[in-house]
Design an enzyme around this catalytic site. Structure first.
Site, mmCIF file in Angstrom:
data_model
loop_
_atom_site.group_PDB
_atom_site.id
_atom_site.type_symbol
_atom_site.label_atom_id
_atom_site.label_comp_id
_atom_site.label_asym_id
_atom_site.label_seq_id
_atom_site.Cartn_x
_atom_site.Cartn_y
_atom_site.Cartn_z
ATOM 1 N NE ARG A 178 -19.572 33.806 -10.103
ATOM 2 C CZ ARG A 178 -20.199 32.705 -10.441
ATOM 3 N NH1 ARG A 178 -20.373 32.393 -11.719
ATOM 4 N NH2 ARG A 178 -20.657 31.864 -9.537
ATOM 5 C CB THR A 218 -24.417 41.484 -10.667
ATOM 6 O OG1 THR A 218 -23.006 41.436 -10.350
ATOM 7 C CG2 THR A 218 -25.107 42.478 -9.740
ATOM 8 C CG ASP A 229 -16.278 29.220 -3.888
ATOM 9 O OD1 ASP A 229 -15.032 29.246 -3.996
ATOM 10 O OD2 ASP A 229 -16.973 30.242 -3.850
ATOM 11 C CG ASP A 266 -15.375 29.036 -0.382
ATOM 12 O OD1 ASP A 266 -14.663 30.049 -0.452
ATOM 13 O OD2 ASP A 266 -16.606 29.071 -0.183
HETATM 14 C C1 PRP Z 1 -14.403 31.985 -9.218
HETATM 15 C C2 PRP Z 1 -13.459 31.298 -10.168
HETATM 16 C C3 PRP Z 1 -13.433 32.231 -11.350
HETATM 17 C C4 PRP Z 1 -14.846 32.758 -11.378
HETATM 18 C C5 PRP Z 1 -15.614 32.067 -12.455
HETATM 19 O O1 PRP Z 1 -13.736 33.007 -8.552
HETATM 20 O O2 PRP Z 1 -12.192 31.043 -9.609
HETATM 21 O O3 PRP Z 1 -12.504 33.274 -11.217
HETATM 22 O O4 PRP Z 1 -15.422 32.473 -10.091
HETATM 23 O O5 PRP Z 1 -16.858 32.606 -12.621
HETATM 24 P P1 PRP Z 1 -17.298 33.374 -13.943
HETATM 25 O O6 PRP Z 1 -16.797 32.565 -15.101
HETATM 26 O O7 PRP Z 1 -18.808 33.378 -13.858
HETATM 27 O O8 PRP Z 1 -16.731 34.764 -13.911
HETATM 28 P P2 PRP Z 1 -14.443 33.895 -7.418
HETATM 29 O O9 PRP Z 1 -15.018 35.134 -8.029
HETATM 30 O O10 PRP Z 1 -15.377 33.057 -6.616
HETATM 31 O O11 PRP Z 1 -13.222 34.380 -6.557
HETATM 32 P P3 PRP Z 1 -12.164 33.530 -5.682
HETATM 33 O O12 PRP Z 1 -11.210 32.905 -6.666
HETATM 34 O O13 PRP Z 1 -11.533 34.595 -4.858
HETATM 35 O O14 PRP Z 1 -12.889 32.510 -4.869
HETATM 36 N N1 URA Z 2 -16.901 29.795 -9.304
HETATM 37 C C1 URA Z 2 -16.651 28.636 -8.650
HETATM 38 O O1 URA Z 2 -15.734 28.556 -7.816
HETATM 39 N N2 URA Z 2 -17.418 27.567 -8.949
HETATM 40 C C2 URA Z 2 -18.405 27.619 -9.860
HETATM 41 O O2 URA Z 2 -19.076 26.590 -10.089
HETATM 42 C C3 URA Z 2 -18.650 28.833 -10.521
HETATM 43 C C4 URA Z 2 -17.878 29.908 -10.224
#
Ligand code: PRP
Ligand code: URA
Length: 210
Positions: free
Chosen positions: A103, A107, A201, A204
């Site tokens: 994500r 945006t 997150d 993380d």
């Molecule tokens: C996080 C999470 C989802 C997304 C959710 O991933 O694991 O995939 O955000 O957000 P949304 O519903 O608004 O799309 P992230 O993009 O942070 O990637 P990561 O898993 O690599 O940390």
């Molecule tokens: N992605 C995350 O990891 N946490 C949130 O709260 C939203 C998006």
């Protein structure tokens, strides 16, 4: 399209520990694994089975085995990887596909950066794994790919969901065989698109900030 928030004392206690800012990375990983196995009880409830025969040490009898094709598990990278082993323990014969979705934190729009999946998914049930359903953008783009490739049914297992994300997925897939199974439906998204109270997150917390 159906959303199920699974109510269970063990799930509630584990989600609470998962949220805790003081929960360590190894403990967070263990909790994510345990939660997905508990959620899988509901998520796999309608899997097709066929009759089979088995011989016990005492007598032959009849039983059930999972129908072919065995479901495909797809963790959404990166955070979904933290849920993979929990479901694999229950579905050891399931193939695993990988979808990388990130994500854009300004945006809030998702971008696909990795696709290691079969080109066709005809007749298959897909278990999508992602701990967080926030705006819904990432999950919607993943579900779209599964349905475009012919998946018969998509079951998304999430640990924490926001009402905004659930509503977006429900609206988009109102007439599709899609289900979201989650362990918590939270209050809202904040101005940064983070789930409140959420857990921060997820990627993380599972793998470190990188
Ligand atoms: C996080 C999470 C989802 C997304 C959710 O991933 O694991 O995939 O955000 O957000 P949304 O519903 O608004 O799309 P992230 O993009 O942070 O990637 P990561 O898993 O690599 O940390
Ligand atoms: N992605 C995350 O990891 N946490 C949130 O709260 C939203 C998006």
């Amino acid at each position: 399209m159906k959303t199920l928030v699974v109510q269970h004392p063990l799930i509630a206690a584990k989600v609470t520990e998962l949220r805790d800012i003081n929960t360590t990375m190894p403990r967070f990983q263990a909790l994510a694994t345990e939660l997905v196995t508990l959620l899988a009880f509901e998520a796999t409830k309608n899997l097709a089975v066929v009759d089979t025969k088995v011989v016990t040490p005492v007598a032959p009898t009849s039983g059930k085995k999972l129908a072919e094709p065995i479901p495909l598990i797809v963790p959404i990278l990166r955070a979904g990887l933290g849920m993979l082993s929990g479901l694999q323990q229950l579905l050891p014969d399931a193939e695993v596909g990988f979808l990388g979705v990130v994500r854009n934190e300004e945006t809030l729009k998702p971008a696909i950066y990795a696709d290691r999946m079969p080109n066709r998914l005809d007749g298959r049930t897909i278990f999508l794994l992602d701990p967080m359903l926030a705006t819904g953008g990432s999950l919607i783009s993943a579900i779209e790919i599964m349905l475009e490739r012919g998946a018969k049914k998509v079951v998304a297992i999430t640990l924490i969901s926001a009402p905004e994300g659930v509503a977006a997925v429900e609206q988009k897939f109102a007439n599709s065989d899609v289900m979201v199974v989650t362990s918590a439906l939270d209050e809202k998204l904040n101005e940064h698109g983070y789930i409140v109270p959420g857990l921060g997150d997820a990627g993380d917390r599972l793998f470190g900030a990188c």
